[in-house]
Design a protein around this motif. Structure first.
Motif, PDB file in Angstrom:
ATOM      1  N   GLN A  26       0.822  -1.216   0.000  1.00  0.00           N
ATOM      2  CA  GLN A  26       0.000   0.000   0.000  1.00  0.00           C
ATOM      3  C   GLN A  26       0.858   1.269   0.000  1.00  0.00           C
ATOM      4  O   GLN A  26       1.423   1.631   1.042  1.00  0.00           O
ATOM      5  CB  GLN A  26      -0.910   0.043   1.242  1.00  0.00           C
ATOM      6  N   GLU A  74      -9.895  -5.006   1.837  1.00  0.00           N
ATOM      7  CA  GLU A  74      -9.660  -5.071   0.381  1.00  0.00           C
ATOM      8  C   GLU A  74      -9.264  -6.477  -0.048  1.00  0.00           C
ATOM      9  O   GLU A  74      -9.754  -6.992  -1.054  1.00  0.00           O
ATOM     10  CB  GLU A  74      -8.482  -4.155   0.034  1.00  0.00           C
ATOM     11  N   ASP A  83     -14.862 -10.189  -9.852  1.00  0.00           N
ATOM     12  CA  ASP A  83     -15.851  -9.580 -10.759  1.00  0.00           C
ATOM     13  C   ASP A  83     -16.362  -8.291 -10.135  1.00  0.00           C
ATOM     14  O   ASP A  83     -16.296  -8.117  -8.916  1.00  0.00           O
ATOM     15  CB  ASP A  83     -17.049 -10.521 -10.956  1.00  0.00           C
ATOM     16  N   HIS A  85     -18.823  -6.003  -8.470  1.00  0.00           N
ATOM     17  CA  HIS A  85     -20.007  -6.219  -7.638  1.00  0.00           C
ATOM     18  C   HIS A  85     -20.247  -4.933  -6.839  1.00  0.00           C
ATOM     19  O   HIS A  85     -19.312  -4.406  -6.226  1.00  0.00           O
ATOM     20  CB  HIS A  85     -19.795  -7.410  -6.703  1.00  0.00           C
ATOM     21  N   LYS A  92     -15.170  -1.752  -0.180  1.00  0.00           N
ATOM     22  CA  LYS A  92     -13.847  -1.119  -0.360  1.00  0.00           C
ATOM     23  C   LYS A  92     -13.917   0.394  -0.146  1.00  0.00           C
ATOM     24  O   LYS A  92     -13.018   0.980   0.463  1.00  0.00           O
ATOM     25  CB  LYS A  92     -13.319  -1.409  -1.771  1.00  0.00           C
ATOM     26  N   ASP A  93     -14.978   1.010  -0.676  1.00  0.00           N
ATOM     27  CA  ASP A  93     -15.071   2.473  -0.570  1.00  0.00           C
ATOM     28  C   ASP A  93     -15.293   2.919   0.879  1.00  0.00           C
ATOM     29  O   ASP A  93     -14.738   3.938   1.305  1.00  0.00           O
ATOM     30  CB  ASP A  93     -16.204   3.012  -1.468  1.00  0.00           C
TER      31      ASP A  93
HETATM   32  N1  LIG Z   1     -14.773  -6.221  -7.185  1.00  0.00           N
HETATM   33  C1  LIG Z   1     -15.096  -4.930  -7.283  1.00  0.00           C
HETATM   34  N2  LIG Z   1     -16.363  -4.575  -7.578  1.00  0.00           N
HETATM   35  C2  LIG Z   1     -16.715  -3.263  -7.667  1.00  0.00           C
HETATM   36  N3  LIG Z   1     -15.883  -2.231  -7.489  1.00  0.00           N
HETATM   37  C3  LIG Z   1     -14.615  -2.523  -7.178  1.00  0.00           C
HETATM   38  C4  LIG Z   1     -14.144  -3.875  -7.051  1.00  0.00           C
HETATM   39  N4  LIG Z   1     -12.833  -3.838  -6.746  1.00  0.00           N
HETATM   40  C5  LIG Z   1     -12.513  -2.549  -6.660  1.00  0.00           C
HETATM   41  N5  LIG Z   1     -13.570  -1.751  -6.905  1.00  0.00           N
HETATM   42  C6  LIG Z   1     -13.589  -0.270  -6.924  1.00  0.00           C
HETATM   43  O1  LIG Z   1     -12.324   0.204  -7.332  1.00  0.00           O
HETATM   44  C7  LIG Z   1     -11.735   0.967  -6.277  1.00  0.00           C
HETATM   45  C8  LIG Z   1     -10.265   0.666  -6.225  1.00  0.00           C
HETATM   46  O2  LIG Z   1     -10.111  -0.697  -5.841  1.00  0.00           O
HETATM   47  P1  LIG Z   1      -8.705  -1.341  -5.579  1.00  0.00           P
HETATM   48  O3  LIG Z   1      -8.876  -2.758  -5.249  1.00  0.00           O
HETATM   49  O4  LIG Z   1      -7.793  -0.994  -6.706  1.00  0.00           O
HETATM   50  O5  LIG Z   1      -8.266  -0.601  -4.294  1.00  0.00           O
HETATM   51  P2  LIG Z   1      -7.210   0.538  -4.258  1.00  0.00           P
HETATM   52  O6  LIG Z   1      -7.742   1.768  -4.894  1.00  0.00           O
HETATM   53  O7  LIG Z   1      -5.950  -0.065  -4.775  1.00  0.00           O
HETATM   54  O8  LIG Z   1      -7.149   0.816  -2.738  1.00  0.00           O
HETATM   55  P3  LIG Z   1      -5.845   1.272  -2.041  1.00  0.00           P
HETATM   56  O9  LIG Z   1      -5.353   2.460  -2.826  1.00  0.00           O
HETATM   57  O10 LIG Z   1      -6.286   1.594  -0.645  1.00  0.00           O
HETATM   58  O11 LIG Z   1      -4.955   0.048  -2.150  1.00  0.00           O
HETATM   59  C9  LIG Z   1     -12.488   0.560  -4.998  1.00  0.00           C
HETATM   60  O12 LIG Z   1     -12.470   1.582  -4.033  1.00  0.00           O
HETATM   61  C10 LIG Z   1     -13.878   0.311  -5.552  1.00  0.00           C
HETATM   62  O13 LIG Z   1     -14.585   1.525  -5.715  1.00  0.00           O
END
Ligand SMILES: Nc1ncnc2c1ncn2[C@@H]1O[C@H](COP(=O)(O)OP(=O)(O)OP(=O)(O)O)[C@@H](O)[C@H]1O
Length: 123
Positions: A26, A74, A83, A85, A92-93
């Motif tokens: 991270q 996460e 996928d 969803h 995650k948000d």
């Molecule tokens: N399986 C999923 N279904 C729907 N939306 C998703 C999914 N995975 C991620 N997202 C969306 O994409 C965004 C980014 O997801 P990601 O897994 O890349 O985390 P990240 O931005 O890398 O988080 P961080 O920066 O804290 O590591 C999430 O906040 C969410 O809005």
């Protein structure tokens, strides 16, 4: 006694693995660590009071804790589905939102502690 100690050592090392994973995976965690280090250096430089140290240490560690939990959430979501969803997005948000709220709180605490000292220093 040895068995208990071995178990404790193992648990400790698993917890360290989790922290190491968060730091490696991270970029935000590395930013939090950098900002936390700067805040501690500033606390030493400005000789802040013990109640200010208390507030500073609490908010710094609070951000670390939430970033580690955010990483856990996460990772669990990714384990469950790759996928798209809507509920995965919500999970995650909201977890990321918790980190953001803590980071804003720590900036507020930092400003409350350091802003008057910085202003005094310049004027
Ligand atoms: N399986 C999923 N279904 C729907 N939306 C998703 C999914 N995975 C991620 N997202 C969306 O994409 C965004 C980014 O997801 P990601 O897994 O890349 O985390 P990240 O931005 O890398 O988080 P961080 O920066 O804290 O590591 C999430 O906040 C969410 O809005």
């Amino acid at each position: 006694m040895g068995k208990i100690r071995r178990k404790l050592t193992k648990s400790f090392s698993y917890a360290i693995d989790g922290i190491k994973y968060t730091i490696k995976s991270q970029p935000n965690m590395r930013i939090h660590l950098g900002v936390g280090t700067i805040a501690i250096a500033a606390g030493i430089a400005f000789r802040i009071a013990s109640y200010e140290w208390l507030a500073l240490v609490i908010v710094i560690f609070f951000v670390f804790i939430l970033e580690i939990l955010n990483t856990a959430i996460e990772t669990l979501v990714d384990l469950y589905t790759e996928d798209y969803h809507h509920l995965a997005k919500v999970a995650k948000d909201t977890a990321a939102g918790a980190v953001m709220v803590a980071a804003i709180m720590s900036v507020c605490v930092g400003l409350i502690i350091f802003l008057p000292k910085i202003v005094n220093w310049f004027f």
